[in-house]
Design a protein around this motif. Structure first.
Motif: not given
Length: 507
Positions: A49-53, A249-250, A252-253, A267-268
């Motif tokens: 997931n690109d948005y999860m750190q 899709e938003y 847990h970011i 999301a970003s």
């Protein structure tokens, strides 16, 4: 709760939903605190997931925790690295297996394996749906229609066959595709030729939340788990308190970025930056009906600005546990309080009211954003709602139930307003009805406030209002504090009148 085992006798992988564990919660960059917490949900981090750190050194499992003896709004997701494995763990209470009786058919006896029970329920559910579909087609076919096949009884296939036919996501999986590890308690197994009365599906439940707008279908199962950690709106970054049905899709970011003018969500920060170059809004899309100093109020019709109002309700659901509607905005008017600076009118809080309320409510939902709380804006919102009620020539009351913070705000406003009126009257007699007419607070709320302040006394067989010295001192001390007030002369507004056609919703 079930049995307790000492520390060191379990691992992260053995923890399940319902366990009570000890975790080390970071309070600041340097401080932390050990707390006991209940595991409400478990998720596996997707490194793609690109948005999860995602930190390669951290475990790929997160726990959604409710801290024991803490408010629900502090529930949060914590990584497995915060679990104290050297402390004891309390396991969930084991479920009792229901033994089959001699009179119970073999096909309906309770399997020992929970998976078999789930498969049998799915088989019965599908068989019932197929049977209902056949009946519906038969009833829908005109009398004497050639080729209308008679309805034949449906014989359910064995559980293994039904499981293969079902395909896709099972009814016991949640929106993240994770299997629900909680056992079903008190749900009787349906017979193979009988459809169960109700089957709960987390996937269908979350879809209902996003389409019908109701948060109350099964709040214990879905709305208890917060799906967002933080939101960034304008110059502020705020922690979310509760579940809000933003698109999947938003979920847990780490941070959801919200445009502070149109309330669109991204999301970003790069997506938000690109949007801000195109967004032309600098104030809420409604009529400005009040401006005094740097505070303005805008009136917005939910029927005319559906998208903006739905975005507002999604945002407010993050901080309101009892809010039940976000999709059906047509029956409401929204009054938005903003703070003006050189860049535009920034959202501070709002309240909504029904266009036509059968219960004479003057507020349906009220919220001050967390970054502006404890600054007097809550009382300003409440005071403005009653100022509108005075213009309408009515008495008003907020819709119940109030949230915990909302109840505190209204109690403070009612007490301050009624005490101020009584102090200004001096020794003159005044009745409950006169207090209600002068303040626009309905009689029930006036009586509640007088009783909570112990102002009603019995004297010679009559009820009188008596102010003691401590109440007068507290009022005078509070009156010395400077706070914002609504100036009625700055309000340019007439009560809107709607035709029957305009009040017809959902057509």
């Amino acid at each position: 709760m079930g049995p307790t085992t000492p520390g060191g006798s379990y691992t992260i992988d053995t923890l399940v939903t319902g366990c009570q564990i000890w975790v080390r919660v970071p309070i600041s960059d340097t401080d932390s605190e050990d707390r006991k917490a209940d595991i409400l949900s478990i998720r596996t981090i997707n490194p793609d997931n690109d948005y999860m750190q995602v930190d390669v050194d951290e475990p790929t499992k997160d726990f959604y925790l409710h801290f024991v003896n803490f408010n629900k709004r502090l529930d949060t997701w914590l990584n497995a690295k915060h679990v104290l494995l050297d402390r004891e763990v309390t396991w969930p209470k084991p479920q009792k297996d229901t033994q089959s009786t001699p009179s119970t058919p073999k096909a309906t006896s309770t399997p020992k394996n929970a998976n078999n029970a789930s498969l049998l329920r799915k088989a019965a559910t599908k068989a019932g749906k197929l049977a209902n579909g056949q009946k519906k087609r038969k009833l829908d076919a005109p009398m004497g229609t050639p080729g209308a096949a008679p309805a034949t009884p449906i014989t359910p296939a064995p559980p293994s066959t039904q499981a293969k036919d079902a395909g896709g996501m099972s009814s016991d999986e949640d929106a993240d595709g994770e299997a629900d590890t909680e056992p079903d308690v008190g749900t009787p197994l349906a017979k193979p030729n009988q459809q169960p009365s109700s089957t709960f599906s987390k996937e269908e439940e979350i879809e209902k939340l996003r389409t019908s707008g109701s948060m109350t279908q099964n709040p214990h199962e879905v709305a208890r788990v917060k799906n967002l950690n933080k939101v960034s709106i304008g110059a502020h970054e705020v922690e979310a308190w509760y579940f809000s049905p933003y698109p999947l899709e938003y979920a847990h970011i780490p941070t959801l970025f919200i445009c502070e003018f149109c309330l669109g969500y991204y999301a970003s920060p790069k997506q938000l930056e690109r949007h801000r170059h195109k967004c032309t809004l600098v104030h809420p899309p409604g009529n400005e009906i009040y401006r005094h100093e740097n505070i303005s109020f805008f009136e917005i019709d939910g029927r005319k600005q559906k998208s903006w109002c739905r975005h507002l309700c999604l945002l407010s659901k993050l901080f309101l546990d009892h809010k039940t509607l976000y999709y059906d905005v047509d029956p409401f008017l929204y009054y938005i309080m903003t703070q003006k600076d050189e860049t535009g009118f920034h959202l501070v809080g709002y309240f909504s009211k029904e266009k036509e309320s059968a219960e004479a409510y003057n507020v349906a939902c009220i919220l001050t954003l967390p970054q502006f709380q404890r600054m007097g804006y809550g009382k300003l919102l409440i005071e403005f709602s009653y100022e509108l009620t005075k213009r309408e020539g009515k008495l008003g009351s907020p819709e119940k139930p109030l949230s915990d913070l909302g109840l505190l705000g209204y109690r403070a406003y009612w007490g301050e307003t009624i005490l101020g009126l009584l102090m200004s009257m001096g020794d003159e007699d005044i009745s409950i009805d006169e207090i209600a007419q002068k303040t626009a607070i309905n009689h029930a709320d006036v009586m509640y406030t007088l009783q909570s302040l112990s102002l009603i006394k019995n004297f010679k067989g009559q009820h009188i209002l008596a102010l003691n010295d401590s109440i007068i001192e507290n009022y005078e001390r509070a009156a010395k504090k400077q706070r914002r007030r609504i100036d009625p002369s700055k309000l340019v507004w007439k009560p809107p009148v709607f035709t029957r056609e305009q009040l017809r919703f959902g057509w």
